[in-house]
Design a protein around this motif. Structure first.
Motif, mmCIF file in Angstrom:
data_model
loop_
_atom_site.group_PDB
_atom_site.id
_atom_site.type_symbol
_atom_site.label_atom_id
_atom_site.label_comp_id
_atom_site.label_asym_id
_atom_site.label_seq_id
_atom_site.Cartn_x
_atom_site.Cartn_y
_atom_site.Cartn_z
ATOM 1 N N LEU A 1 43.250 -65.547 -83.052
ATOM 2 C CA LEU A 1 44.118 -66.832 -82.645
ATOM 3 C C LEU A 1 44.417 -66.987 -81.221
ATOM 4 O O LEU A 1 44.748 -65.923 -80.519
ATOM 5 C CB LEU A 1 45.393 -66.748 -83.483
ATOM 6 C CG LEU A 1 45.590 -67.116 -84.843
ATOM 7 C CD1 LEU A 1 46.869 -67.039 -85.312
ATOM 8 C CD2 LEU A 1 44.922 -68.521 -85.108
ATOM 9 N N ILE A 2 43.970 -67.945 -80.951
ATOM 10 C CA ILE A 2 44.297 -68.300 -79.302
ATOM 11 C C ILE A 2 45.496 -69.309 -79.278
ATOM 12 O O ILE A 2 45.354 -70.339 -79.955
ATOM 13 C CB ILE A 2 42.992 -69.050 -78.520
ATOM 14 C CG1 ILE A 2 41.817 -68.121 -78.842
ATOM 15 C CG2 ILE A 2 43.281 -69.547 -77.314
ATOM 16 C CD1 ILE A 2 40.422 -68.901 -78.840
ATOM 17 N N ASP A 3 46.512 -68.780 -78.824
ATOM 18 C CA ASP A 3 47.795 -69.565 -78.881
ATOM 19 C C ASP A 3 48.347 -69.823 -77.518
ATOM 20 O O ASP A 3 48.345 -70.909 -77.285
ATOM 21 C CB ASP A 3 48.972 -68.741 -79.730
ATOM 22 C CG ASP A 3 49.900 -69.359 -80.175
ATOM 23 O OD1 ASP A 3 49.967 -70.732 -80.284
ATOM 24 O OD2 ASP A 3 50.968 -68.719 -80.366
ATOM 25 N N ASP A 4 48.692 -68.772 -76.844
ATOM 26 C CA ASP A 4 49.497 -69.058 -75.482
ATOM 27 C C ASP A 4 48.531 -69.588 -74.495
ATOM 28 O O ASP A 4 48.642 -70.529 -73.612
ATOM 29 C CB ASP A 4 50.676 -68.205 -75.230
ATOM 30 C CG ASP A 4 51.610 -68.104 -76.119
ATOM 31 O OD1 ASP A 4 52.303 -69.183 -76.497
ATOM 32 O OD2 ASP A 4 52.488 -67.065 -76.406
ATOM 33 N N GLN A 5 47.721 -68.665 -74.309
ATOM 34 C CA GLN A 5 46.834 -68.500 -73.183
ATOM 35 C C GLN A 5 45.247 -68.174 -73.811
ATOM 36 O O GLN A 5 45.334 -67.407 -74.893
ATOM 37 C CB GLN A 5 47.140 -67.879 -71.906
ATOM 38 C CG GLN A 5 47.733 -66.582 -72.032
ATOM 39 C CD GLN A 5 48.093 -66.011 -70.919
ATOM 40 O OE1 GLN A 5 47.257 -65.492 -70.045
ATOM 41 N NE2 GLN A 5 49.536 -65.447 -70.757
ATOM 42 N N TYR A 6 44.305 -68.564 -73.136
ATOM 43 C CA TYR A 6 42.988 -68.123 -73.447
ATOM 44 C C TYR A 6 42.704 -66.806 -73.023
ATOM 45 O O TYR A 6 41.987 -66.689 -71.930
ATOM 46 C CB TYR A 6 41.810 -69.066 -73.199
ATOM 47 C CG TYR A 6 40.621 -69.009 -74.049
ATOM 48 C CD1 TYR A 6 40.359 -70.006 -74.861
ATOM 49 C CD2 TYR A 6 39.642 -67.993 -73.525
ATOM 50 C CE1 TYR A 6 39.404 -69.817 -75.905
ATOM 51 C CE2 TYR A 6 38.704 -68.132 -74.097
ATOM 52 C CZ TYR A 6 38.245 -68.815 -75.245
ATOM 53 O OH TYR A 6 37.280 -68.579 -76.107
ATOM 54 N N THR A 7 42.967 -65.808 -74.019
ATOM 55 C CA THR A 7 42.502 -64.495 -73.465
ATOM 56 C C THR A 7 41.734 -63.829 -74.761
ATOM 57 O O THR A 7 42.183 -62.815 -75.476
ATOM 58 C CB THR A 7 43.669 -63.599 -73.133
ATOM 59 O OG1 THR A 7 44.575 -63.690 -74.165
ATOM 60 C CG2 THR A 7 44.104 -63.989 -72.226
ATOM 61 N N VAL A 8 40.443 -64.112 -74.989
ATOM 62 C CA VAL A 8 39.519 -63.804 -75.941
ATOM 63 C C VAL A 8 38.751 -62.537 -75.376
ATOM 64 O O VAL A 8 37.950 -62.890 -74.486
ATOM 65 C CB VAL A 8 38.837 -64.748 -76.607
ATOM 66 C CG1 VAL A 8 37.911 -64.313 -77.657
ATOM 67 C CG2 VAL A 8 39.730 -65.867 -77.051
ATOM 68 N N ASP A 9 38.704 -61.651 -76.134
ATOM 69 C CA ASP A 9 37.663 -60.372 -75.780
ATOM 70 C C ASP A 9 37.295 -59.660 -77.025
ATOM 71 O O ASP A 9 38.091 -59.530 -78.149
ATOM 72 C CB ASP A 9 38.370 -59.626 -74.747
ATOM 73 C CG ASP A 9 36.996 -58.775 -73.876
ATOM 74 O OD1 ASP A 9 35.940 -58.861 -74.108
ATOM 75 O OD2 ASP A 9 37.618 -57.777 -73.294
ATOM 76 N N ILE A 10 36.266 -58.941 -76.868
ATOM 77 C CA ILE A 10 35.953 -58.165 -78.006
ATOM 78 C C ILE A 10 35.580 -56.902 -77.542
ATOM 79 O O ILE A 10 35.082 -56.593 -76.585
ATOM 80 C CB ILE A 10 34.761 -58.543 -78.921
ATOM 81 C CG1 ILE A 10 34.943 -59.843 -79.853
ATOM 82 C CG2 ILE A 10 34.026 -57.508 -79.789
ATOM 83 C CD1 ILE A 10 33.997 -60.270 -80.644
ATOM 84 N N THR A 11 36.242 -55.831 -78.046
ATOM 85 C CA THR A 11 35.897 -54.379 -77.404
ATOM 86 C C THR A 11 35.197 -53.751 -78.674
ATOM 87 O O THR A 11 35.351 -53.831 -79.749
ATOM 88 C CB THR A 11 37.371 -53.635 -77.446
ATOM 89 O OG1 THR A 11 38.173 -54.411 -76.500
ATOM 90 C CG2 THR A 11 37.195 -52.177 -76.902
#
Length: 170
Positions: free
Chosen positions: A159-169
């Motif tokens: 879920l992208i909610d407050d800020q766009y911080t998407v990453d996959i480790t």
């Protein structure tokens, strides 16, 4: 390992795939590229707007690409809106243990607060020739629908909610 990145249009799937390429050196295939290759070559009689019909055409090809990569011990990220929510049914357990799936979903809060940014970054990786269909209403509806389908099919999502911080480790 195969990474599947799904989500509605404008959620940053291609951007995330590019980040994975840069960070982990895992190549990616955008299903949009496969789509346009099939359309422009005349192999299928569809248009870029025929999303439902395109999934039926693209997904079987993508499945065989995924299986081939796994069989050859190759890493690959595959991203696009043409990954069905019931994708697991197309793979045996041997393949499933090598596949990670994530659907990117923007909350209504994020969309309403950042819609101008969503439009602004729409072309950050790939150029969209016609983006007139991107309205706040369509983005809200697509993301809400994807969340319901992820929950229905038990798919992993981010879920992208407050800020766009998407990453996959990895």
């Amino acid at each position: 390992m195969i990474l599947l990145i799904a989500g509605a249009s404008h959620t940053g799937k291609t951007l995330l795939a590019q980040k994975i390429l840069e960070k982990y050196k895992i190549p990616y295939l955008s299903l949009d590229h496969l789509k346009m290759g099939l359309i422009r070559s005349g192999r299928i009689n569809l248009t870029p707007e025929d999303d439902d019909k395109l999934t039926a055409e693209l997904w079987p090809i993508a499945c065989e690409i995924i299986k081939t990569a796994i069989e050859n011990h190759q890493n690959l990220t595959l991203e696009g809106i043409y990954i069905p929510f019931d994708w697991k049914k197309d793979f045996s357990s041997v393949y499933l243990k090598e596949i990670r799936y994530c659907c990117l979903i923007m909350t209504s809060h994020y969309i309403k607060a950042h819609f101008t940014d969503i439009q602004k970054y729409a072309n950050v990786i790939e150029t969209r020739l016609n983006d007139s269909g991107c309205t706040m209403e369509s983005v809200l509806e697509d993301n809400e629908n994807n969340l319901k389908l992820c929950q229905q099919y038990g798919c992993h999502y981010s879920l992208i909610d407050d800020q766009y911080t998407v990453d996959i480790t990895i």
